[in-house]
Design a protein around this motif. Structure first.
Motif, short mmCIF file in Angstrom:
data_model
loop_
_atom_site.label_atom_id
_atom_site.label_comp_id
_atom_site.label_asym_id
_atom_site.label_seq_id
_atom_site.Cartn_x
_atom_site.Cartn_y
_atom_site.Cartn_z
N GLY A 1 6.59 7.73 -5.41
CA GLY A 1 7.58 8.49 -4.63
C GLY A 1 7.02 9.17 -3.41
N ILE B 1 0.86 -1.18 0.00
CA ILE B 1 0.00 0.00 0.00
C ILE B 1 0.90 1.23 0.00
CG2 ILE B 1 -1.86 1.21 1.19
CD1 ILE B 1 -2.39 -1.45 2.71
N ALA C 1 3.40 3.81 -2.90
CA ALA C 1 4.68 3.78 -3.61
C ALA C 1 5.58 4.89 -3.11
CB ALA C 1 4.46 3.90 -5.11
N GLY C 2 5.60 5.09 -1.76
CA GLY C 2 6.64 5.93 -1.16
C GLY C 2 7.95 5.17 -1.27
N ALA D 1 9.80 3.74 0.84
CA ALA D 1 9.85 2.47 1.59
C ALA D 1 8.99 1.41 0.91
CB ALA D 1 9.40 2.68 3.03
N GLY D 2 7.89 1.83 0.30
CA GLY D 2 7.03 0.88 -0.42
C GLY D 2 7.76 0.32 -1.63
N MET E 1 12.40 26.50 2.58
CA MET E 1 11.63 25.75 3.59
C MET E 1 11.85 26.30 4.99
SD MET E 1 11.87 21.68 4.27
CE MET E 1 12.56 21.26 5.83
N GLY F 1 8.24 6.15 7.01
CA GLY F 1 8.67 7.13 8.00
C GLY F 1 7.89 7.13 9.30
N MET G 1 1.59 3.12 3.99
CA MET G 1 0.75 4.24 4.42
C MET G 1 1.09 4.52 5.88
SD MET G 1 -3.38 4.00 4.63
CE MET G 1 -4.47 5.42 4.53
N GLY H 1 10.06 17.24 -2.02
CA GLY H 1 10.29 17.03 -0.58
C GLY H 1 11.76 16.97 -0.21
N LEU I 1 6.52 15.27 8.92
CA LEU I 1 7.50 14.80 7.93
C LEU I 1 8.08 13.45 8.30
CD1 LEU I 1 9.68 17.90 6.94
CD2 LEU I 1 7.38 17.28 6.24
N TYR J 1 0.02 -0.62 -4.87
CA TYR J 1 -1.13 0.25 -5.09
C TYR J 1 -0.80 1.63 -4.58
CZ TYR J 1 -3.49 -4.02 -6.21
OH TYR J 1 -3.82 -5.20 -6.81
N LEU K 1 8.94 11.93 -1.93
CA LEU K 1 10.14 11.97 -2.77
C LEU K 1 9.74 11.98 -4.25
CD1 LEU K 1 13.21 11.89 -2.86
CD2 LEU K 1 13.15 9.50 -2.28
N VAL L 1 14.83 9.48 4.26
CA VAL L 1 14.98 8.47 3.21
C VAL L 1 15.80 7.26 3.67
CG1 VAL L 1 15.87 8.08 0.87
CG2 VAL L 1 14.60 10.17 1.39
N PRO L 2 16.98 7.44 4.29
CA PRO L 2 17.76 6.26 4.66
C PRO L 2 17.02 5.33 5.63
CG PRO L 2 19.10 8.25 4.88
CD PRO L 2 17.70 8.70 4.61
N SER M 1 15.68 16.92 0.17
CA SER M 1 16.70 17.59 -0.63
C SER M 1 18.10 17.12 -0.24
CB SER M 1 16.60 19.10 -0.44
OG SER M 1 16.64 19.39 0.94
C1 LIG Z 1 9.42 18.93 2.61
C2 LIG Z 1 10.14 17.69 3.02
C3 LIG Z 1 11.52 17.71 3.19
C4 LIG Z 1 12.20 16.56 3.58
N1 LIG Z 1 13.56 16.57 3.61
C5 LIG Z 1 14.23 15.41 3.75
C6 LIG Z 1 15.63 15.34 3.48
O1 LIG Z 1 16.25 16.33 3.11
N2 LIG Z 1 16.25 14.13 3.62
C7 LIG Z 1 15.57 13.01 3.99
O2 LIG Z 1 16.19 11.93 4.08
N3 LIG Z 1 14.24 13.04 4.22
C8 LIG Z 1 13.56 14.20 4.09
N4 LIG Z 1 12.20 14.23 4.24
C9 LIG Z 1 11.51 13.03 4.74
C10 LIG Z 1 11.33 11.99 3.66
O3 LIG Z 1 10.78 12.58 2.53
C11 LIG Z 1 10.38 10.92 4.14
O4 LIG Z 1 10.81 10.37 5.38
C12 LIG Z 1 10.25 9.76 3.16
O5 LIG Z 1 10.25 10.18 1.81
C13 LIG Z 1 8.96 9.05 3.50
O6 LIG Z 1 8.82 7.93 2.69
P1 LIG Z 1 7.73 6.86 2.99
O7 LIG Z 1 8.18 5.59 2.35
O8 LIG Z 1 7.37 6.84 4.42
O9 LIG Z 1 6.44 7.29 2.14
P2 LIG Z 1 5.71 8.66 1.77
O10 LIG Z 1 6.61 9.50 0.96
O11 LIG Z 1 5.03 9.23 2.94
O12 LIG Z 1 4.64 8.08 0.76
C14 LIG Z 1 3.58 7.26 1.14
C15 LIG Z 1 2.84 6.91 -0.15
O13 LIG Z 1 1.76 6.05 0.16
C16 LIG Z 1 0.64 6.46 -0.61
N5 LIG Z 1 -0.56 6.03 0.11
C17 LIG Z 1 -0.92 6.37 1.36
N6 LIG Z 1 -2.09 5.78 1.67
C18 LIG Z 1 -2.46 5.04 0.59
C19 LIG Z 1 -3.57 4.20 0.30
N7 LIG Z 1 -4.54 3.98 1.18
N8 LIG Z 1 -3.61 3.61 -0.91
C20 LIG Z 1 -2.63 3.81 -1.83
N9 LIG Z 1 -1.57 4.61 -1.61
C21 LIG Z 1 -1.48 5.21 -0.42
C22 LIG Z 1 0.76 7.97 -0.68
O14 LIG Z 1 0.02 8.49 -1.77
C23 LIG Z 1 2.27 8.13 -0.84
O15 LIG Z 1 2.66 8.11 -2.19
C24 LIG Z 1 11.48 15.37 3.85
C25 LIG Z 1 10.09 15.35 3.71
C26 LIG Z 1 9.42 16.49 3.27
C27 LIG Z 1 7.93 16.44 3.04
#
Ligand SMILES: Cc1cc2nc3c(=O)[nH]c(=O)nc-3n(C[C@H](O)[C@H](O)[C@H](O)COP(=O)(O)OP(=O)(O)OC[C@H]3O[C@@H](n4cnc5c(N)ncnc54)[C@H](O)[C@@H]3O)c2cc1C
Length: 486
Positions: free
Chosen positions: A37, A7, A9-10, A12-13, A373, A463, A278, A53, A433, A30, A40, A471-472, A55
């Protein structure tokens, strides 16, 4: 062949999809948005390209690992370079300098511009490395919610060194006792914001973070941050993963202690296992409303969010680099506003990221793409429209004064991102974030595990869960979760 649904495509997904596909699963991802992304991702406005997001790119080997795991050569997909400088710093008293990437050079620069003895900076970075060594194996690569984590050689070694984590005072208290110059304290306190925390509350353990930038390095991916997403999606597709966009998962289907499938666009689809990327709060609240809700974990205070102005600037500034920080005059008040008052101070610290310094094609000739930012509180229903207008004015005044130019006159393309939009676009609880804040020393234990205690075949990544945001750590969450899958 086992079937898996992911669930979201962040990052981690996507990483989870790659890891499962490498294990031989048939994987469907999905994604609610029309693009991958999540945070990201990137977009264009009037000839300017912006990363939406993240940088700052650290620990690139975690991306490389995914290509190697799949038997591919990373450089067939993804390129990056180590940055020669970390950040350009601007203080309200007129001091400005470039923080070099190498610890020795950084220490000498700080001594030259701020009068802080170089050995204090070097000692700080050395201690940061020790903290990283202690936490890495114990906290970052394993689930904190499995007994095995606490009874192995690495853990036993780690226990002997736990005192080195400095968990009983705040990051700021530790930095104030180390450094004599308040500007140096402010510089190293800034690292609390890398996981959305408050340097005056988060434990000094978080002084681990500068190690990543200064001892390991900061990097820039060719094509901008979004190329991390794009190259990993390409790898996943090459491994047979199917991405379904504009496909929001509406419900998780359950049978006693198992997830039997997902409901997407009104259709019920069966899967052997599900990984949720999610936010864990919304996974429970929206997709599993009838299941027992792990309230203690779900109700933890959130990390900070952010307010971002994307500005196409019709001029180039030689005094600016890829990463630039314009510090506030009063850091404690700035953080009190964010975490206690839940608003934004009139003199916030402003971060300006300009990828066109490295990718000239990101802006028209003679121009720059500014990602501007400030840290902001998580969304608690504040009057964001008023706060955005006021903060925009304050930022423009600050940057115009510091750079000796009327910046507003130079803006020819503009967009904004605020906590409400972060929440609606990525389903992040309160637009935070980094999931929960890390403002107390138990925070790591109060993040949700990477697996479910109620449903045998449900896992969590991203996250909002262990080991945290950024990201890491999101990439590590995918490793921890998929390593548990048989
Ligand atoms: C402005 C900003 C600056 C940042 N700066 C940094 C940085 O410089 N360096 C760094 O390492 N990190 C930074 N971060 C943090 C980093 O972006 C996040 O920790 C990371 O990208 C989160 O990834 P994630 O896998 O948790 O998913 P997310 O990016 O949160 O994505 C989750 C995805 O799941 C999808 N989703 C959610 N619910 C559903 C559902 N029910 N069905 C289908 N799809 C769904 C969403 O649409 C989304 O695409 C920043 C974040 C932001 C917003």
């Amino acid at each position: 062949m086992k079937t898996s649904a992911i669930i979201g495509a962040g990052i981690a997904g996507i990483a989870s999809a790659i890891r499962l596909a490498a294990k031989g699963h048939r994987v469907d991802v999905y994604e609610g948005n029309a693009y991958p992304g999540g945070k990201l991702s990137s977009f264009e406005r009037n000839g300017y390209r912006f990363d939406a997001g993240p940088s700052l790119f650290t620990m690139p080997q975690l991306v490389d690992d995914l290509f190697m795991l799949a038997g591919k050569n990373p450089s067939d997909y993804f390129h990056y370079q180590k940055l020669p400088e970390i950040c350009r710093y601007f203080y309200e008293d007129g001091t400005r300098f470039i923080a070099d990437a190498e610890p020795e050079a950084l220490a000498r620069t700080i001594e030259k511009y701020l009068g802080e003895p170089a050995e204090n900076v070097l000692a700080h970075l050395k201690e940061s490395a020790v903290k990283y060594e202690v936490t890495e194996k114990l906290f970052l690569h394993r689930s904190l919610h499995r007994l095995g984590t606490y009874f192995n050689r690495d853990a036993l070694k780690g226990y002997r060194n736990l005192h080195k984590l400095d968990a009983f005072r705040s990051m700021s208290a530790a930095n104030a006792s180390r450094f004599s110059d308040p500007r140096v304290v402010q510089l190293f306190n800034r690292y609390a914001t890398y996981n959305g925390s408050d340097p005056y509350q988060t434990p000094a353990t978080m002084n681990i973070i500068p190690h990543l930038e200064y001892n390991i390095g900061a990097f820039f991916p060719k094509g901008g941050m979004v190329s991390i997403t794009e190259s990993l999606v390409k790898l996943a597709e090459d491994l047979g993963v199917t991405f379904h966009y504009t496909s929001k998962v509406e419900k998780l289907l359950t049978t006693s202690n198992r997830i039997s499938g997902v409901t997407v666009n009104g259709r019920n689809l069966d899967y052997d296992l599900v990984i949720s990327n999610m936010d864990v709060v919304n996974t429970f609240r929206k997709l599993l409303p009838e299941a027992r809700q792990p309230e203690r974990v779900l109700r933890q205070p959130k990390s900070s969010s952010a307010l971002i102005f994307y500005w196409g600037i019709k001029k180039q500034f030689s005094e600016l680099g890829l990463h630039n920080i314009f510090f506030s005059r009063d850091y404690p008040t700035e953080f009190r506003y964010i975490f206690q008052e839940k608003t934004i101070h009139h003199d916030p610290t402003v971060y300006v990221n300009i990828t066109s310094k490295y990718e000239p094609g990101d802006a028209p000739a003679g121009c720059e793409n500014w990602f501007v930012m400030v840290n902001a509180p998580a969304n608690d229903g504040q009057d964001w429209d008023a706060l955005i207008a006021e903060t925009r004015k304050n930022i423009l005044t600050k940057l115009s004064r510091q750079l000796g130019e009327d910046i507003e006159n130079l803006i020819e393309a503009e967009d904004t991102l605020d906590p409400r939009l972060i929440e609606s676009r990525t389903s992040s609880s309160q637009g935070a974030l980094y999931g929960n804040s890390s403002n107390n020393r138990f925070a790591a234990f109060l993040r949700h595990a990477n697996f479910s205690r109620q449903f045998d075949n449900l896992y969590f990544v991203g996250g909002s869960v262990h080991p945290g945001g950024g990201v890491p750590l999101c990439l590590l969450s995918a490793k921890i979760a998929v390593d548990m899958v048989n």
